[in-house]
Design an enzyme around this catalytic site. Structure first.
Site, PDB file in Angstrom:
ATOM      1  N   GLU A 165      37.434  40.211  37.685  1.00 17.76           N
ATOM      2  CA  GLU A 165      36.876  41.270  37.930  1.00 17.76           C
ATOM      3  C   GLU A 165      36.726  41.698  36.732  1.00 17.76           C
ATOM      4  O   GLU A 165      37.778  42.446  36.381  1.00 17.76           O
ATOM      5  CB  GLU A 165      38.186  41.721  39.115  1.00 17.76           C
ATOM      6  CG  GLU A 165      37.504  40.550  40.489  1.00 17.76           C
ATOM      7  CD  GLU A 165      38.924  41.363  41.394  1.00 17.76           C
ATOM      8  OE1 GLU A 165      38.253  41.762  42.377  1.00 17.76           O
ATOM      9  OE2 GLU A 165      39.624  42.095  41.344  1.00 17.76           O
ATOM     10  N   GLU A 270      34.906  36.863  46.257  1.00 15.38           N
ATOM     11  CA  GLU A 270      36.100  37.471  46.966  1.00 15.38           C
ATOM     12  C   GLU A 270      36.130  38.009  48.193  1.00 15.38           C
ATOM     13  O   GLU A 270      35.396  39.013  47.877  1.00 15.38           O
ATOM     14  CB  GLU A 270      36.971  38.033  46.064  1.00 15.38           C
ATOM     15  CG  GLU A 270      37.934  36.982  44.601  1.00 15.38           C
ATOM     16  CD  GLU A 270      38.810  37.386  44.272  1.00 15.38           C
ATOM     17  OE1 GLU A 270      39.446  38.449  44.702  1.00 15.38           O
ATOM     18  OE2 GLU A 270      38.847  37.308  42.928  1.00 15.38           O
TER      19      GLU A 270
END
Length: 371
Positions: A165, A270
């Site tokens: 991320e 995710e």
């Protein structure tokens, strides 16, 4: 006779011919990943949790989920974790189990000693205080060592993430691209390219991925990467409705735009959804209110399943077959009676697992088989 020869030549160059002279395409179908992030398993296995199938029969978790169609397992890697979990040693041990299961392996290198995300990208303690040149060198050597050790034991990852991320960059402040570091894109990309080079030198068949959280406004990030000649193979995205938007049409349009703009495969790295808003421990859950979920999908076992069906539909409708799959985050992080942070006093995720509060598999497990 001439006509027959021409037909044979066409078939041999363009495609293959069946016995009834039908021309068929020989291009192999791209693998669609139906993945799970099982990074907690190295710790949870020590508690001998009683996971069960939909009929209440006890199971071995990894064997069960792969038998149901899971074909990608994601593991996070921390450099020097304080509690030893997510270390290279633990990742290598679980990677052997993944290999034996027949699933592909996605390695998620955080380049940190702990969680890395848009708000936290601390470098490993061992790397703090280095110069820019030193951080480049150690990053290259570390990445190459990790991937080589995995390959040497016969567990080469199919995909390696260059950070986790990384909306704000990674290895702050070396590779930070946020706030006062908004002009630091060239060095962030330079660092990311060092990782890419190290991975490809070990095995050129490994796919590399840059992973960011969210779906909207992601085009700007990858434009900056492209402007600075960033190297990567896959765009990885996190999508959690409570954080990343609830307009389903807008979400789909943005994903399609990314694929078409950058001509990259898309992996929803995710994703998760609650099967209830109740709880089974003493910790606050990430999702506990109707305002955090999508009106189209209630927080029920069937609503969770329908959400994942929608996810798969969106990915499979990406133009030019660029949607290569998804990875469900922490389907196994159930609440249970224990002493560690993942026990009854610490799981903030038990209502988003793919197992209910009695640890029985939920209906959503069926989508791994049916798609």
């Amino acid at each position: 006779m001439i006509r027959k020869v021409i037909l044979v030549l066409i078939c041999s160059v363009v495609s293959s011919c069946t016995n009834d002279n039908t021309v068929t395409n020989n291009t192999p179908e791209k693998l669609f990943y139906k993945g799970m992030d099982l990074s907690f398993q190295s710790e949870l296995e020590s508690y001998n949790l009683d996971y069960k199938d939909q009929n209440g029969n006890s199971i071995n978790l990894l064997d069960y989920v792969t038998s149901k169609g899971t074909n990608l397992i994601r593991l996070r890697l921390w450099h020097t974790p304080e509690n030893g979990h997510n270390s290279l040693e633990k990742v290598k041990l679980y990677a052997l189990k993944i290999k034996a299961s027949g699933a592909d392996f996605l390695l998620d290198i955080h380049y940190s000693d702990t969680w890395a995300d848009p708000g936290n990208q601390e470098p490993p303690n061992d790397w703090k205080g280095m110069s820019s040149t030193e951080i480049k060198n150690v990053l290259y050597r570390y990445t190459k060592q990790v991937v080589k050790e995995l390959k040497d034991q016969g567990t080469t990852p199919a995909i390696v993430q260059i950070g986790n991320e990384t909306n704000s960059g990674f290895l702050w402040n070396f590779g930070k691209v946020w706030n006062e570091f908004n002009n630091n894109w060239p060095f962030y990309v330079e660092l990311s390219n060092e990782c890419y080079k190290a991975i490809k030198e070990v095995d050129n068949n490994i796919k590399t991925m840059i992973h960011i959280a969210g779906v909207t406004d992601t085009k700007i990030f990858f434009e900056k990467v492209e402007e600075n000649n960033g190297n990567y193979d896959i765009i990885g995205l996190s999508y959690y409705p409570q954080f990343h938007g609830k307009n389903l049409i807008e979400i789909q349009n943005n994903i399609n735009l990314l694929a078409s703009t950058f001509n990259k495969d898309i992996l929803l790295t995710e994703v998760s959804y609650p099967f209830t808003l109740d709880w089974n421990d003493n910790a606050n859950n990430f999702i506990g209110d109707e305002s955090q979920i999508l009106t189209e999908f209630p927080s029920t076992p069937n609503g969770q399943k329908r959400f994942l069906e929608w996810v798969i539909k969106v990915l499979k409708e990406i133009p030019d077959n660029k949607g290569i799959g998804f990875c469900y985050w922490a389907p196994d992080w159930v609440a249970f009676s224990g002493n560690e942070t993942t026990s009854t006093k610490g799981s903030s995720w038990e209502n988003q697992c793919l197992f209910d509060f009695d640890h029985n598999a939920l209906p959503a497990i069926e989508i791994f088989t049916d798609n």
